[in-house]
Design a protein around this motif. Sequence first.
Motif, PDB file in Angstrom:
ATOM      1  N   SER A   1       0.826  -1.218   0.000  1.00 29.17           N
ATOM      2  CA  SER A   1       0.000   0.000   0.000  1.00 29.17           C
ATOM      3  C   SER A   1       0.853   1.257   0.000  1.00 29.17           C
ATOM      4  N   THR A   2       1.958   1.232   0.737  1.00 26.47           N
ATOM      5  CA  THR A   2       2.825   2.416   0.803  1.00 26.47           C
ATOM      6  C   THR A   2       3.345   2.785  -0.573  1.00 26.47           C
ATOM      7  N   GLN A   3       3.709   1.777  -1.349  1.00 32.52           N
ATOM      8  CA  GLN A   3       4.225   2.027  -2.691  1.00 32.52           C
ATOM      9  C   GLN A   3       3.180   2.730  -3.557  1.00 32.52           C
ATOM     10  N   TRP A   4       1.919   2.276  -3.468  1.00 25.68           N
ATOM     11  CA  TRP A   4       0.874   2.894  -4.280  1.00 25.68           C
ATOM     12  C   TRP A   4       0.455   4.252  -3.728  1.00 25.68           C
ATOM     13  N   MET A   5       0.563   4.454  -2.421  1.00 32.91           N
ATOM     14  CA  MET A   5       0.251   5.767  -1.847  1.00 32.91           C
ATOM     15  C   MET A   5       1.237   6.822  -2.322  1.00 32.91           C
ATOM     16  N   ASN A   6       2.468   6.416  -2.601  1.00 33.97           N
ATOM     17  CA  ASN A   6       3.490   7.353  -3.059  1.00 33.97           C
ATOM     18  C   ASN A   6       3.501   7.520  -4.572  1.00 33.97           C
ATOM     19  N   ASP A   7       2.668   6.766  -5.266  1.00 33.23           N
ATOM     20  CA  ASP A   7       2.608   6.871  -6.720  1.00 33.23           C
ATOM     21  C   ASP A   7       1.850   8.131  -7.123  1.00 33.23           C
ATOM     22  N   PRO A   8       2.358   8.919  -8.080  1.00 33.63           N
ATOM     23  CA  PRO A   8       1.685  10.187  -8.446  1.00 33.63           C
ATOM     24  C   PRO A   8       0.306   9.997  -9.056  1.00 33.63           C
ATOM     25  N   GLU A   9       0.019   8.831  -9.644  1.00 30.57           N
ATOM     26  CA  GLU A   9      -1.283   8.601 -10.268  1.00 30.57           C
ATOM     27  C   GLU A   9      -2.289   8.006  -9.297  1.00 30.57           C
ATOM     28  N   THR A  10      -1.876   7.062  -8.491  1.00 23.23           N
ATOM     29  CA  THR A  10      -2.803   6.379  -7.583  1.00 23.23           C
ATOM     30  C   THR A  10      -2.820   6.977  -6.180  1.00 23.23           C
ATOM     31  N   GLY A  11      -1.763   7.691  -5.804  1.00 25.03           N
ATOM     32  CA  GLY A  11      -1.695   8.283  -4.466  1.00 25.03           C
ATOM     33  C   GLY A  11      -2.837   9.230  -4.146  1.00 25.03           C
ATOM     34  N   PRO A  12      -3.175  10.188  -5.051  1.00 28.27           N
ATOM     35  CA  PRO A  12      -4.293  11.109  -4.753  1.00 28.27           C
ATOM     36  C   PRO A  12      -5.627  10.398  -4.554  1.00 28.27           C
ATOM     37  N   VAL A  13      -5.858   9.313  -5.286  1.00 28.93           N
ATOM     38  CA  VAL A  13      -7.109   8.569  -5.123  1.00 28.93           C
ATOM     39  C   VAL A  13      -7.184   7.955  -3.734  1.00 28.93           C
ATOM     40  N   MET A  14      -6.082   7.317  -3.295  1.00 30.22           N
ATOM     41  CA  MET A  14      -6.048   6.695  -1.972  1.00 30.22           C
ATOM     42  C   MET A  14      -6.181   7.744  -0.872  1.00 30.22           C
ATOM     43  N   LEU A  15      -5.595   8.905  -1.089  1.00 25.24           N
ATOM     44  CA  LEU A  15      -5.688   9.977  -0.091  1.00 25.24           C
ATOM     45  C   LEU A  15      -7.122  10.456   0.074  1.00 25.24           C
ATOM     46  N   GLN A  16      -7.842  10.602  -1.026  1.00 21.61           N
ATOM     47  CA  GLN A  16      -9.236  11.043  -0.949  1.00 21.61           C
ATOM     48  C   GLN A  16     -10.106   9.996  -0.264  1.00 21.61           C
ATOM     49  N   ILE A  17      -9.858   8.718  -0.542  1.00 20.00           N
ATOM     50  CA  ILE A  17     -10.625   7.646   0.115  1.00 20.00           C
ATOM     51  C   ILE A  17     -10.400   7.697   1.621  1.00 20.00           C
ATOM     52  N   SER A  18      -9.145   7.869   2.019  1.00 24.81           N
ATOM     53  CA  SER A  18      -8.826   7.932   3.448  1.00 24.81           C
ATOM     54  C   SER A  18      -9.496   9.131   4.112  1.00 24.81           C
ATOM     55  N   ARG A  19      -9.454  10.288   3.460  1.00 33.17           N
ATOM     56  CA  ARG A  19     -10.052  11.503   4.043  1.00 33.17           C
ATOM     57  C   ARG A  19     -11.565  11.363   4.189  1.00 33.17           C
ATOM     58  N   ILE A  20     -12.209  10.818   3.165  1.00 32.74           N
ATOM     59  CA  ILE A  20     -13.669  10.638   3.231  1.00 32.74           C
ATOM     60  C   ILE A  20     -14.035   9.687   4.359  1.00 32.74           C
ATOM     61  N   PHE A  21     -13.259   8.601   4.498  1.00 32.38           N
ATOM     62  CA  PHE A  21     -13.547   7.635   5.557  1.00 32.38           C
ATOM     63  C   PHE A  21     -13.396   8.289   6.931  1.00 32.38           C
ATOM     64  N   GLN A  22     -12.298   9.014   7.141  1.00 32.31           N
ATOM     65  CA  GLN A  22     -12.063   9.638   8.444  1.00 32.31           C
ATOM     66  C   GLN A  22     -13.131  10.683   8.766  1.00 32.31           C
ATOM     67  N   THR A  23     -13.589  11.409   7.740  1.00 38.60           N
ATOM     68  CA  THR A  23     -14.602  12.443   7.968  1.00 38.60           C
ATOM     69  C   THR A  23     -15.938  11.819   8.377  1.00 38.60           C
ATOM     70  N   LEU A  24     -16.362  10.808   7.663  1.00 39.18           N
ATOM     71  CA  LEU A  24     -17.642  10.162   7.981  1.00 39.18           C
ATOM     72  C   LEU A  24     -17.562   9.327   9.259  1.00 39.18           C
ATOM     73  N   ASN A  25     -16.386   8.869   9.601  1.00 40.62           N
ATOM     74  CA  ASN A  25     -16.233   8.037  10.802  1.00 40.62           C
ATOM     75  C   ASN A  25     -16.360   8.863  12.074  1.00 40.62           C
ATOM     76  N   ARG A  26     -16.124  10.178  11.977  1.00 37.25           N
ATOM     77  CA  ARG A  26     -16.229  11.040  13.164  1.00 37.25           C
ATOM     78  C   ARG A  26     -17.666  11.486  13.409  1.00 37.25           C
ATOM     79  N   THR A  27     -18.499  11.405  12.378  1.00 36.32           N
ATOM     80  CA  THR A  27     -19.875  11.897  12.521  1.00 36.32           C
ATOM     81  C   THR A  27     -20.785  10.812  13.083  1.00 36.32           C
TER      82      THR A  27
END
Length: 408
Positions: A382-408
């Motif tokens: 996962s770390t390798q794909w998180m650092n990839d310029p093409e797939t990293g932004p997608v994984m970052l958005q998924i993580s942010r959405i999950f963390q935001t909805l998990n707090r509500t």
Amino acid sequence: MYVQEEKIFAGKVLRVHVCTMEGAEWLEEVPEDTTVEKLKERCLKHCVPGSLEDPKTVTHHKLIHATSEKVLTDTKTVLEENIQDRDVLLLIKKRAPPPLPKMADVSAEEKRKQEQKAPDKDAILKATANLPSRSADRTVAHHSMRDFQTELRKILVSLIEVAQKLLALNPDAVELFKKANAMLDEDEEDRVDEIALRQLTEMGFPESRAVKALRLNHMSVTQAMEWLIEHADDPSVDAPLPGQTPAEATAEAAASSAEAAAGPSSEEGGEEAKDELTEIFKKIRRKREFRPDPRAVIALMEMGFDEKEVVDALRVNNNQQNAACEWLLGDRKPSPEDLDKGIDTNSPLFQAILENPVVQLGLTNPKTLLAFEDMLENPLNSTQWMNDPETGPVMLQISRIFQTLNRT
């Protein structure tokens, strides 16, 4: 002329200023070999006549050197206390210690502490016994705080299905997946995570050893570092890794790629293209099969577990040996079959992920599908794909959405 002996050998006489808290002040002449206790007696005799009749008077007072704010020791001499001529000393009565509490006061204090003590479980149950019970589902409330790594697999399973459907609608879908399949045909062992490699080389490990350690440990920096330390004195540590794919398999893979490259003719129609996409998907899945950590497999099998059980445990627990051992010894939940279940497509979390523009754009990229497939079976990548310029932004958005909805 006769002179007394004690005057011939007498020490130096100092003149010190003595002050009291009441404002009295006078000059006291004292030999430097005089003890502080004797000096204190002379001071008390001067300022409080008749006070020496009570022997406790001397012990209830103290002399303080004004400049250094030091309390003088009764048993030391003026010379030992480093008192100089014209120094100022303060004569102060010591503060009386607080009286010991009476037994009645102690009991009252203990009673007050007991009253302020928090109630225990039995006291709470007794106090709330008459309250109406509510059917609150505590497991659901607790489950709302979900773990991202646990839910990520379900999200990836569902996103892979969406990505396959979106890419299949593309007129150039077959060509896109031919490129994706060609990417998988490349020797994966030749690709090394540059960030992980730099971290190890900055620690002082040789680059060739660091590359070998990363390949053996699925690009995990922590596990690679442990391997390097463990094999530092191993004579074969610098021996090259044997090729994981035989020459025949490589030729066969190249042949299949060349066959796929031919592609269907325009006369064959959409059904043939769809079948070809299905075959490519199967090839991708086969090349991304889960690879258990061989050292963890050996260690767990030595405990008496069956090889299939060990592989299932490592697959469920992301190749973590300790977690896999606990899974084998416990209730074995979740089961390996649960890993292939996706997230509820009607859930607010999945809908929010699909509505994100970055995710939408990423799902049309074959490389994103490859990343999802790889992380699904090999979470350590996962770390390798998180650092990839093409797939990293997608994984970052998924993580942010999950963390935001998990707090509500």
